[in-house]
Motif scaffolding. Structure first.
Motif, mmCIF file in Angstrom:
data_model
loop_
_atom_site.group_PDB
_atom_site.id
_atom_site.type_symbol
_atom_site.label_atom_id
_atom_site.label_comp_id
_atom_site.label_asym_id
_atom_site.label_seq_id
_atom_site.Cartn_x
_atom_site.Cartn_y
_atom_site.Cartn_z
ATOM 1 N N ASP A 123 -2.756 27.026 -10.299
ATOM 2 C CA ASP A 123 -1.635 25.990 -9.844
ATOM 3 C C ASP A 123 -0.531 26.900 -9.427
ATOM 4 O O ASP A 123 0.120 26.623 -8.420
ATOM 5 C CB ASP A 123 -1.267 25.159 -11.106
ATOM 6 N N GLY B 31 -16.332 19.152 -19.276
ATOM 7 C CA GLY B 31 -16.444 19.560 -17.964
ATOM 8 C C GLY B 31 -14.817 19.779 -17.282
ATOM 9 O O GLY B 31 -14.018 19.488 -17.904
ATOM 10 N N PHE B 32 -15.151 20.069 -16.077
ATOM 11 C CA PHE B 32 -13.870 20.231 -15.502
ATOM 12 C C PHE B 32 -13.582 19.316 -14.277
ATOM 13 O O PHE B 32 -14.623 19.096 -13.495
ATOM 14 C CB PHE B 32 -13.634 21.636 -14.678
ATOM 15 N N ASP B 33 -12.760 18.361 -14.282
ATOM 16 C CA ASP B 33 -12.622 17.164 -13.242
ATOM 17 C C ASP B 33 -11.174 16.829 -13.085
ATOM 18 O O ASP B 33 -10.371 16.346 -13.682
ATOM 19 C CB ASP B 33 -13.246 15.959 -14.388
ATOM 20 N N LYS C 106 -5.538 27.054 -27.695
ATOM 21 C CA LYS C 106 -5.050 25.781 -27.371
ATOM 22 C C LYS C 106 -5.043 25.129 -28.605
ATOM 23 O O LYS C 106 -4.661 23.730 -28.555
ATOM 24 C CB LYS C 106 -5.705 24.999 -26.404
ATOM 25 N N ARG D 85 -8.432 23.827 -21.527
ATOM 26 C CA ARG D 85 -9.680 24.923 -21.844
ATOM 27 C C ARG D 85 -9.895 24.728 -23.280
ATOM 28 O O ARG D 85 -8.971 24.663 -24.082
ATOM 29 C CB ARG D 85 -9.181 26.178 -21.374
ATOM 30 N N GLY E 34 -4.142 27.433 -15.288
ATOM 31 C CA GLY E 34 -2.733 27.420 -14.718
ATOM 32 C C GLY E 34 -2.341 28.440 -13.486
ATOM 33 O O GLY E 34 -1.709 28.134 -12.707
ATOM 34 N N LEU F 99 1.430 24.079 -18.425
ATOM 35 C CA LEU F 99 1.901 23.240 -17.164
ATOM 36 C C LEU F 99 1.769 21.816 -17.412
ATOM 37 O O LEU F 99 2.763 20.923 -17.047
ATOM 38 C CB LEU F 99 0.900 23.499 -16.092
ATOM 39 N N ASN F 100 0.619 21.294 -18.417
ATOM 40 C CA ASN F 100 0.761 19.920 -18.349
ATOM 41 C C ASN F 100 1.764 19.199 -19.356
ATOM 42 O O ASN F 100 1.885 18.063 -19.015
ATOM 43 C CB ASN F 100 -0.615 19.755 -19.364
ATOM 44 N N LYS G 8 -10.221 27.048 -9.317
ATOM 45 C CA LYS G 8 -9.282 26.833 -10.307
ATOM 46 C C LYS G 8 -10.180 26.634 -11.458
ATOM 47 O O LYS G 8 -11.109 26.029 -11.714
ATOM 48 C CB LYS G 8 -8.600 25.511 -10.035
#
Ligand code: ADP
Length: 472
Positions: A21, A349-351, A300, A295, A18, A376-377, A15
Motif C-alpha cells: 500500500d 485467504g487474501f481478498d 497481530k 495476516r 501494508g 493501516l487498517n 500485495k
C-alpha cells in the motif's frame, strides 16, 4: 529529484501487506510535488493475473527488464521465470520458499544493473530485508562510479521482525566478501542477515511511525538489532504512513454495497448487511459487527482473540475475520467459525474486495497487535466510520486516541496489555458507547475528521531526502 523506490511488493501489482500500500501511494504523492519517481519490483505471476501487461524495456545477458507507466510513476519489473513465476510472493503457509536468498539477491543485482538504463538517481529508497543488499552492492562496488557517486540510499524498515536470515554459504553465492561475515558486519548469530546489510550500508534509515522508530531501539522490540540501530540513531527517522484516499474512501469505493460519506451515512447499514450476508450472520441492530483483516501471525495478536472468543461473544458482538497466514491459525479460525456459526465468520485467504466490504460494513475494527510498525487498517477504519479498537503500540498508539465519553474526545479505543482481559475491557467500553447513538455518532465524526492523507507524509519524506542529500 529523481527518486527510485525499490520494493518486493507494490499496489496494484502485487500485495501481501501494508508495504505494498505504501509503495503504491508514496511515489505518486511525491510526483505530485514535482519529483520524478520510479519503482522497481519483481515480475511475479500475479502481475499479469492482476491485469497488467508491461512491455519489454531492456534485455541484457543476465537480466530482462519490463516497464509500464502507472499514473505519473515509472514502474520497472525484473523478470525471472525461475524466481518469480510462482503462486505466492515469499512462500506457502507451510514456510518460506527455500531459495529466497537467491530470489532477492538476484533482485538487488538486477536493480543495480537497471540504473544505467534509467539514469542517475538522487535517492534510492529501499524497503525491508528483501532490498537490504541494494545499499551494500552500491557502497561496496559502485561508489566510485559517477552514476552512483552522488546517490543516497534510504532504508525503510516496515517490520523489524522479518530479517532475511540465510546460511553463511550465500555470502559467496551473492558475491559478498567473506570478511564481512562477523558481528559488526552481516552475521546475525551464525547466519547472514539481509536486514543488517540494509541498516549498515544505507545513508539513512527510517521506520513507518515515530513510535515504532523509538521502539526498535529497545531490547523488547529491537529483534536483536537494537544495539546496531542505536549506533545509527542519528540517521534514524520515523515517518508515519498515509492513506491513499483514492483507494480507501466510502464515497468512491467501487467494491462496497452502497457508497456513503461523513455527511450522509445512510449507505453504511447496507454495507453492514452485505458483510453479514457474506458471513452468514443474521442482522441484529443491537449487536455491533467487529471486523478484522489481517495476516494470521502472532504479531497481530490473533491468538489473544482466539483465546477469549467465548468472552468476546458474551459482550453481544459478531465477528467477521478475513485473514491468511500461518497454517496453525488458518485452522484455528476455520474451527472457530464452525464452532460459533452465526456469530463468528472467518474467511481464510487474501481478498481485496472483501477487505473493502469489511472496512465499510463493520462497526468496529479490532487490532490487538503485539507490535505494529504503523498499521493501516485503523486509519482506513476511521475514514469508513468504523471505530478502531487497538493495542497501544507503535503506529497504533501514535494514531488512535482513546475515546473519553465525558470530554467526547478520541477516535477509537486503546488498551495497553497484550492480554485477553485488557482487550475485553476495551471492547466492553466500546460496546457501551455503541449503545448510546449520540455518543457513538460523535466518536464516528471524530474519526472521520482525522486526515491521514499521503500529502503530509510525502512532504516529510521530501524534507528527509533533502536533508541527507545535502549533509552526507
Ligand atoms: P502488515 O503490513 O503488517 O500486514 P498493515 O496494517 O500495515 O499490516 O497492512 C495490511 C494491509 O494488507 C491492509 O491494506 C489490509 O487491508 C491488507 N490485508 C491484510 N490481510 C489481508 C487479506 N487476507 N485480504 C485482503 N487484504 C488484506
Amino acid at each position: 529529484m529523481n527518486i527510485l523506490f525499490v520494493s518486493s511488493e507494490v499496489v496494484p501489482f502485487a500485495k501481501t501487506g501494508g508495504l505494498a500500500d505504501v509503495i503504491g501511494a508514496l511515489p505518486e504523492a511525491l510526483s505530485k510535488r514535482g519529483h520524478t519517481c520510479s519503482v522497481i519490483l519483481p515480475l511475479y505471476k500475479c502481475v499479469k493475473e492482476n491485469g497488467f501487461d508491461p512491455a519489454l524495456f531492456k534485455e541484457e545477458k543476465d537480466f530482462k527488464f519490463y516497464f509500464l507507466k502507472h499514473g505519473n510513476v515509472n514502474i520497472y519489473f525484473i523478470e525471472s521465470d525461475e524466481y518469480y513465476n510462482r503462486d505466492q510472493l515469499y512462500g506457502i503457509p507451510q514456510g518460506d520458499y527455500p531459495d529466497n536468498a537467491l530470489r532477492f539477491g538476484f533482485f538487488a543485482k538486477a536493480i543495480v544493473a537497471l540504473i544505467p538504463h534509467i539514469g542517475r538517481q538522487d535517492i534510492i529508497h529501499c524497503n525491508d530485508w528483501q532490498t537490504g543488499l541494494v545499499p551494500l552492492y552500491i557502497r561496496l562496488f559502485h561508489k566510485k562510479d559517477s552514476l552512483f557517486s552522488d546517490t543516497k540510499t534510504l532504508f525503510t524498515i516496515h517490520n523489524m521482525a522479518y530479517q532475511g536470515l540465510f546460511g553463511r554459504e550465500y555470502m559467496r553465492r551473492l558475491n559478498i566478501p567473506g570478511k564481512l561475515f562477523n558481528m559488526h558486519g552481516l552475521e546475525f548469530y551464525g547466519r547472514m542477515s539481509f536486514l543488517k546489510a540494509g541498516i549498515i550500508y544505507s545513508d539513512a534509515i527510517s521506520s513507518v511511525s515515530k513510535g515504532y522508530a523509538r521502539e526498535i531501539l529497545t531490547k523488547e522490540l529491537g529483534c536483536g538489532l537494537d544495539g546496531l540501530l542505536n549506533t545509527r540513531k542519528k540517521a534514524l527517522y520515523g515517518i508515519v504512513n498515509g492513506v491513499d484516499y483514492s483507494v480507501w474512501n466510502p464515497e468512491t469505493d467501487k467494491f462496497i454495497a452502497k457508497k456513503y460519506s461523513a455527511r450522509d451515512m445512510g449507505g453504511k447499514l447496507e454495507c453492514k448487511k452485505d458483510v453479514l450476508g457474506e458471513y452468514g450472520i443474521k442482522y441484529d441492530p443491537s449487536r455491533p459487527l467487529i471486523g478484522m483483516i489481517t495476516r494470521l501471525a502472532e504479531q497481530k495478536g490473533i491468538d489473544i482473540v482466539a483465546d477469549c472468543m467465548d468472552k468476546l461473544l458474551e459482550l453481544g458482538i459478531d465477528l467477521a475475520l478475513l485473514g491468511f497466514g500461518d497454517e496453525k491459525y488458518n485452522n484455528i479460525f476455520k474451527g472457530l467459525s464452525e464452532k460459533y456459526k452465526g456469530h463468528v465468520g472467518a474467511r481464510i485467504g487474501f481478498d481485496n474486495v472483501l477487505a473493502h466490504k469489511i472496512e465499510a460494513g463493520s462497526d468496529m475494527f479490532l487490532m490487538p497487535s503485539r507490535y505494529e510498525p504503523c498499521g493501516l487498517n485503523q486509519l482506513y477504519s476511521m475514514k469508513y466510520a468504523t471505530v478502531p479498537v487497538v493495542r497501544a503500540v507503535g503506529g497504533l498508539d501514535d494514531t488512535v486516541e482513546d475515546f473519553d465519553p465525558v470530554t467526547k474526545k478520541g477516535n477509537g479505543f486503546k488498551f495497553q496489555e497484550a492480554y485477553g482481559e485488557a482487550l475485553l475491557a476495551s471492547m466492553k467500553k466500546a460496546v457501551e458507547v455503541f449503545k448510546n447513538k449520540d455518543l457513538w455518532n460523535t466518536l464516528l465524526q471524530n474519526g472521520l475528521s482525522c486526515d491521514y492523507s499521503w500529502a503530509a507524509s510525502a512532504e516529510k519524506y521530501e524534507k528527509l531526502y533533502n536533508e541527507f542529500v545535502k549533509i552526507i
